[in-house]
Motif scaffolding. Structure first.
Motif, PDB file in Angstrom:
ATOM      1  N   ARG A  83       0.831  -1.205   0.000  1.00 36.75           N
ATOM      2  CA  ARG A  83       0.000   0.000   0.000  1.00 36.75           C
ATOM      3  C   ARG A  83       0.862   1.250   0.000  1.00 36.75           C
ATOM      4  NH1 ARG A  83      -2.378   3.745   3.321  1.00 36.75           N
ATOM      5  NH2 ARG A  83      -4.526   4.276   2.821  1.00 36.75           N
ATOM      6  N   GLY A  84       1.939   1.226   0.770  1.00 37.32           N
ATOM      7  CA  GLY A  84       2.831   2.382   0.853  1.00 37.32           C
ATOM      8  C   GLY A  84       2.246   3.479   1.715  1.00 37.32           C
ATOM      9  N   SER A  85       2.754   4.673   1.525  1.00 36.83           N
ATOM     10  CA  SER A  85       2.288   5.826   2.298  1.00 36.83           C
ATOM     11  C   SER A  85       0.865   6.191   1.901  1.00 36.83           C
ATOM     12  CB  SER A  85       3.207   7.024   2.044  1.00 36.83           C
ATOM     13  OG  SER A  85       3.065   7.464   0.698  1.00 36.83           O
ATOM     14  N   GLU A  86       0.225   6.975   2.748  1.00 32.42           N
ATOM     15  CA  GLU A  86      -1.134   7.429   2.430  1.00 32.42           C
ATOM     16  C   GLU A  86      -1.143   8.235   1.130  1.00 32.42           C
ATOM     17  OE1 GLU A  86      -4.804   9.970   4.360  1.00 32.42           O
ATOM     18  OE2 GLU A  86      -3.353   9.011   5.679  1.00 32.42           O
ATOM     19  N   GLU A  87      -0.100   9.038   0.924  1.00 25.30           N
ATOM     20  CA  GLU A  87      -0.008   9.836  -0.297  1.00 25.30           C
ATOM     21  C   GLU A  87       0.090   8.939  -1.531  1.00 25.30           C
ATOM     22  OE1 GLU A  87       1.985  10.296   2.388  1.00 25.30           O
ATOM     23  OE2 GLU A  87       1.160  12.182   3.139  1.00 25.30           O
TER      24      GLU A  87
END
Length: 105
Positions: A30-34
């Motif tokens: 998913r990674g960061s929210e950004e």
């Protein structure tokens, strides 16, 4: 498989506009929210704005068709917020100005 220049341009433009690396949009986690937000926006624009099938968008970004559907619903729901809607509209406007996308949609 033939390279989809229009789709590549959308992903690059979304990454630039959202301030994330292109590779973050393609990463398996998913990674960061950004990064997750940029990925959802890219999925939405690829499907709704460029008219690519959800299955094809999922294949491009290493995700399932149902993930693309969820991303599209999330962006559509977010467009009820004026600020977010203006951001998406600005992105669509920027994309329509790119020479490689003028006839892609």
């Amino acid at each position: 498989m033939r390279r989809d220049e229009a789709a590549a341009s959308v992903v690059v433009e979304v990454a630039r506009a959202k301030g994330v690396g292109v590779l973050e949009i393609f990463q398996r986690s998913r990674g960061s929210e950004e990064a997750a937000t940029a990925r959802q926006l890219a999925m939405y624009l690829l499907h709704v704005w460029l008219g690519r099938r959800q299955e094809d968008v999922g294949r491009m970004l290493g995700r399932d068709r149902t993930t693309v559907g969820h991303a599209c619903r999330t962006v559509e729901d977010g467009r009820d917020d004026r600020t977010f809607d203006a951001e998406v509209a600005a992105m669509e406007s920027a994309l329509s100005g790119l020479p490689e996308l003028r006839h892609a949609a």
